[in-house]
Enzyme design. Structure first.
Site, mmCIF file in Angstrom:
data_model
loop_
_atom_site.group_PDB
_atom_site.id
_atom_site.type_symbol
_atom_site.label_atom_id
_atom_site.label_comp_id
_atom_site.label_asym_id
_atom_site.label_seq_id
_atom_site.Cartn_x
_atom_site.Cartn_y
_atom_site.Cartn_z
ATOM 1 N N ASP A 1 -13.309 11.746 10.972
ATOM 2 C CA ASP A 1 -11.823 10.727 10.534
ATOM 3 C C ASP A 1 -10.946 11.446 10.816
ATOM 4 O OD1 ASP A 1 -12.237 8.025 9.214
ATOM 5 O OD2 ASP A 1 -10.472 9.074 8.479
ATOM 6 N N ARG B 1 0.371 -1.110 -0.064
ATOM 7 C CA ARG B 1 -0.169 0.151 -0.008
ATOM 8 C C ARG B 1 0.783 1.144 0.293
ATOM 9 N NH1 ARG B 1 -4.692 -1.405 4.110
ATOM 10 N NH2 ARG B 1 -5.668 -3.294 2.504
#
Lengths: 673, 299
Positions: B151, B42
């Site tokens: 978030d 990633r």
């Protein structure tokens, strides 16, 4: 032989049942040289704390092969209520190795079956030929658990003698299912390659599927395939999974060009296929991998999204990609049709496959995917576009760049640059025109820089005067690609930019220019208030390898700001001046482990005589990665370190990565024993 | 500017440990050693994007770099599984509407506000699902709800605010919600403004004590499939913080694979018909009175 009852008062005397830390220290103080030490160490083997037990094992091992110690350790395996003691004794015996076998062989006569079982396990771990001989004699032990342990140990040791003995036992065990199970298991573990005919009598015997499938896999006989395919479709999960693993091995090793029956057995509605698809979501990676391999031979493009999705967050993701790519371009439309229905990780995988198999015809679909909200799949799609697109996509990509922000804009820039490597004039002209028309995005300059046509230098240079620091930075970055063709005076001018990012980039770009003016400019930049600018200047000086910079680099090694010290060390490594050893000695005293790590890397330049003490010092660092790096450096250069020091370091070490590295320094690991 | 995908660059065990520890320090998210391959995959695209040739250089950027905060934004977005969809874990949402909410509203003054917090809301599907449910729920009519989602990733919050979603977000949505609240727009579906306006989003790091000071007196916390990514120490901090933020009698709803067993004893386990949830106990001395007193205060 010292018993544990005799040592108990000693233990109390030594540590007074204090804290774990004080017991640990008490154990560490023992050297094994005085008579009381060994019983005390043996007693510490039963301590509740693993640290204490480990310390005791390490010291006992340093006593080498004392008969008293071995006898006591073997006796320790008999402890019925202290698993820690048994495990520590086992660990020590295994490490002492073949020297223990005679004592263990003798102690196998004990009437206690549990004691015999633990001895057998140790012998299996020791694995020498003498250990094997002892074990073979005990295949007929009266206790079933001991027999099973012997079989397992022989399976682990392997070799023809083990196989012959196990095979003999198998042939004489009648219909005792349990015995057959562990004997066949052992033969499997021993990687025995039996002829197909040998295994046939055991096929279809209830309870033996797993074992026989393993042996079929080892035999690699194509006649095994129907049995295994059959086994996939029925029976308990463990057996079916074993059939899958066996199939995967055999298919890999055999010529399977005529696989009509294989395709038929695994047709879409077959129980075997259904099981394999279920196995894709198994917790055991080995099972998933087997399922992927077997399904891979089907070459059914419809399976592509299923396999990729199942493997998206698992270790066999590369295997899944490999298998699916082999199926060819037919998978592409299927993946594209499913791409919006799957999670991000799967989407990225789909795109990776499309990247390998795709062609120009799917670029439009990819550009649509590139507009999706999630960064990772957009980025992946954009990258693929860059590799596949032709000139008709220059404008759509430029438009995409205008629409996206942040990291995706970078991805589009790279895609355009990639397109520019294939169509330099078309891309450069389009970008240049856009920039000159007033759309002064920094990305256009970066692209011109990557393409690198000299006629664009003027446009790029004009960027350094822009009011937006990002544009000025992009102009300098682009300028680096032109090397000395880019005007030196422009770069020197941008060394004074108010934005540190621009100054840092200028410093990096100046490394290609070799005039004294650029040298003086870089030397001045080393004093820049921004550490990253200073670091860039130091790195540029290193790449220039100009001796006039050495004193500046040596000073910078002791700088309080780590990026500056690191940059100086990197440059000193490149230049390798006579003062390097002293500089590194200073650097390893730095409180930042990253600086010390860089010093260890730079010490590659030093001779073993100079590097050795430096690395040994680092073995005492408070930072695990410094200790690990130092140990690796010592091991890689085969620099000898006194065994006592290594043991000491191992005893202290709590980090597994550092432990592994330090263990490489042991004489046995170095192949000296 | 360098070209290339960076896919060939591997991460050593040491680099993984160092990067992993920095990520954990920044946001509490912890990756076991077995997840190294995932982190490597990633983060690989970041290397060519930044002009790096090794993960060591990358580590130094996030340790010392002037742009480390921005880079952590990238890291968080890439390494955390932001995958969510509308009406995820439907049985739990049912527990919320049929059992939790009635309990909360039972002794509540009509004009008091009910606060619902979606902690780690990712791209917003969860708080929006709650908003849609409340729209349809009779007992919720006329009640003032504050639905807040936070978030750590700015990017996912941008998506949340934009309210435009692709098909994968609708894998478990009932047709009537689709019809009532979404309209197609190209490859996406745009959420109705009335629902978007019911939810407030904030860029907050759950590990940032100062930022978290802005949230208080919450009635229900949804924190689903978030704490599983945290280290033990971070989980402990987080749960303690949740406890402080909840009103007495307030509820904590976790993901189906998450439990507070061995984590904390500060919450009581509440077995409902549709799910098992956690609750901050009412004050022992005054019990229900404290809940009433708070409701009367209208805070």
């Amino acid at each position: 032989m010292t018993t544990y009852n005799q040592t108990q008062p000693l233990l109390e005397q030594l540590d007074e049942r204090r804290s774990e830390e004080s017991r640990y220290r008490a154990a560490r103080k023992l050297t094994g040289q005085s008579p009381e030490d060994v019983p005390a160490l043996l007693a510490f083997l039963g301590d509740p704390s693993w640290r204490v037990r480990k310390a005791a094992v390490a010291i006992l091992l340093s006593l080498q092969e004392s008969a008293t110690v071995i006898a006591a350790l073997s006796a320790g395996l008999a402890s019925s209520d202290n698993a820690g003691l048994r495990n520590s004794c086992a660990e020590a015996l295994m490490k002492l190795g073949p020297a223990c076998v005679p004592t263990l062989a003798h102690d196998l006569n004990t009437p206690d079956p549990d004691h015999r079982k633990f001895i057998v396990e140790v012998l299996g771990a020791i694995g020498s030929s003498t250990a094997r001989q002892v074990l073979v004699k005990h295949l007929q032990d009266p206790d079933g658990n001991v027999r099973a342990a012997v079989a397992e140990a022989l399976g682990r040791i392997g070799g023809q003698e083990s196989i012959t003995a196990l095979k003999d036992s198998l042939e004489h065990c009648g219909q005792d299912l349990m015995q057959m199970v562990y004997l066949l298991d052992a033969l499997g573990a021993a990687k025995t390659k039996f002829p197909y005919e040998f295994i046939v009598p055991y096929l279809n015997q209830p309870g033996l599927d797993r074992q026989t499938y393993t042996l079929l896999a080892l035999g690699q006989d194509p006649r095994s395939l129907p049995h295994l395919l059959d086994g996939l479709g029925k029976g308990p999960k463990a057996s079916r999974a074993a059939a899958a693993r066996a199939l995967a091995n055999i298919l890999h090793a055999t010529d399977h060009t005529n696989l009509d029956f294989f395709q038929k057995q695994l047709s879409p509605d077959s129980p075997a296929r259904s099981f394999l698809l279920d196995l894709l979501s198994d917790e055991d990676d080995v099972n998933v991998e087997s399922a992927v391999r077997v399904l891979g031979y089907l070459k059914d493009p419809d399976l592509a999204p299923i396999i990729l999705k199942a493997c998206a967050c698992r270790k066999m993701v590369e295997l899944a990609l490999e298998n699916v790519v082999k199926w060819g371009i037919d998978v592409v439309p299927i993946l594209l049709s499913k791409i919006d229905d799957v999670d991000i990780e799967s989407r990225v995988l789909f795109i990776e496959v499309i990247e390998v198999l795709g062609n120009e015809q799917i670029v439009d679909s990819l550009i649509e995917i590139a507009k999706s909200p999630d960064t990772r799949s957009s980025e992946a799609a954009i990258r693929v576009v860059g590799g596949l697109a032709n000139t008709q996509y220059i404008e759509p990509l430029m438009e995409l760049l205008r629409q996206r922000d942040g990291e995706l804009r970078k991805a589009v820039t790279m895609a355009l640059a990639s397109l520019g490597s294939r169509y330099p004039d078309e891309v450069a002209n389009a970008v240049r025109t856009t920039f000159l028309a007033g759309d002064n995005r920094p990305e256009w300059l970066l692209i011109l820089g990557t393409i690198g046509r000299n006629e664009d230098i003027g446009v790029v240079v004009s960027g350094v005067h822009h009011r937006d620091p990002e544009v000025r930075w992009a102009a300098v970055e682009a300028g680096r690609n032109f090397g000395i063709d880019f005007p030196e005076v422009t770069l020197i001018f941008t060394l004074t930019d108010e934005h540190p990012k621009v100054r840092a980039s200028s410093a990096r770009a100046l490394c290609d220019h070799r005039s004294s003016i650029s040298l003086d400019s870089l030397l001045a930049s080393v004093k820049d208030r921004d550490p990253w600018v200073a670091a860039a200047a130091l790195e540029a000086l290193g790449r220039r390898r100009d001796p006039k910079a050495i004193h500046v680099l040596l000073d910078a090694v002791q700088h309080g700001t780590s990026p500056i010290a690191i940059a100086a060390l990197k440059s000193l490594f490149l230049m390798n001046p006579p003062q390097l050893p002293d500089a590194l000695l200073l650097a390893i005293g730095n409180k930042d482990p990253e600086v010390v790590r860089e010093a260890i890397a730079a010490a590659q330049r030093l001779s073993s005589v100079h590097a050795g003490p430096l690395f040994v010092r680092c073995l005492n660092s408070e930072y695990w990665n410094v200790r690990a790096a130092a140990a690796e450096a010592l091991a890689n250069r085969k620099i000898e370190v006194p065994a006592s020091l290594v043991h000491e370091a191992l005893l202290r070490e709590t980090e597994s990565l550092a432990q592994e590295s330090i263990a490489r320094l042991l004489p046995s690991e170095r192949g000296l024993i | 500017m360098t070209m290339g995908t960076g896919r060939a660059i591997t991460m050593t065990d040491e680099e993984f440990r160092l990067i992993r520890d920095l990520i954990c320090e920044y946001c509490g998210i912890y990756f076991e050693d077995s997840m190294k391959f995932l982190v490597e995959r990633r983060l690989q695209p970041r290397l060519p994007a930044l002009g790096f040739v090794s993960f060591r250089d990358y580590y130094r950027l996030i340790k010392y770099g002037r742009e480390r905060d921005q880079e952590f934004d990238e890291i968080v977005e890439r390494v955390t599984t932001n995958e969510t969809y509308f009406f995820r874990e439907r049985y739990q949402l049912r527990a919320f509407t049929d059992e939790v909410l009635p309990e909360i509203l039972r002794d509540r003054r009509p004009d008091s506000r009910v606060r619902i917090w979606s902690a780690g809301c990712s791209t917003g599907e969860e708080p929006y699902s709650i908003a849609m449910l409340l729209n349809e729920l009779p007992i919720a009519q006329g009640v003032n709800f504050d639905i807040f989602g936070n978030d750590i990733s700015r990017k996912v919050l941008r998506t949340a605010r934009a309210g435009a979603y692709t098909r994968s977000s609708f894998r478990d949505i009932e047709p009537q919600y689709m019809e009532r609240y979404f309209k197609p727009e190209g490859r996406t579906h745009l959420l109705a403004e009335s629902v978007r306006n019911r939810v407030t989003f904030g860029h907050l790091n759950l590990m940032d004590e100062k930022g978290m000071a802005l949230i208080n007196n919450v009635d229900v916390i949804f924190c689903r499939n978030v704490i599983i990514y945290f280290s033990a120490a971070s989980r402990s901090r987080l749960l303690e913080m949740f406890h402080r933020k909840l009103r007495p009698g307030g509820f904590l709803l976790l993901g189906h694979s998450e439990t507070l067993f061995n984590e904390t004893i500060d919450f009581e386990l509440v077995p409902l018909i549709h799910d098992i949830v956690y609750r901050k106990p009412l004050e022992p001395m005054t019990g229900k009175k404290t809940h009433e007193a708070l409701a009367r205060s209208g805070d």
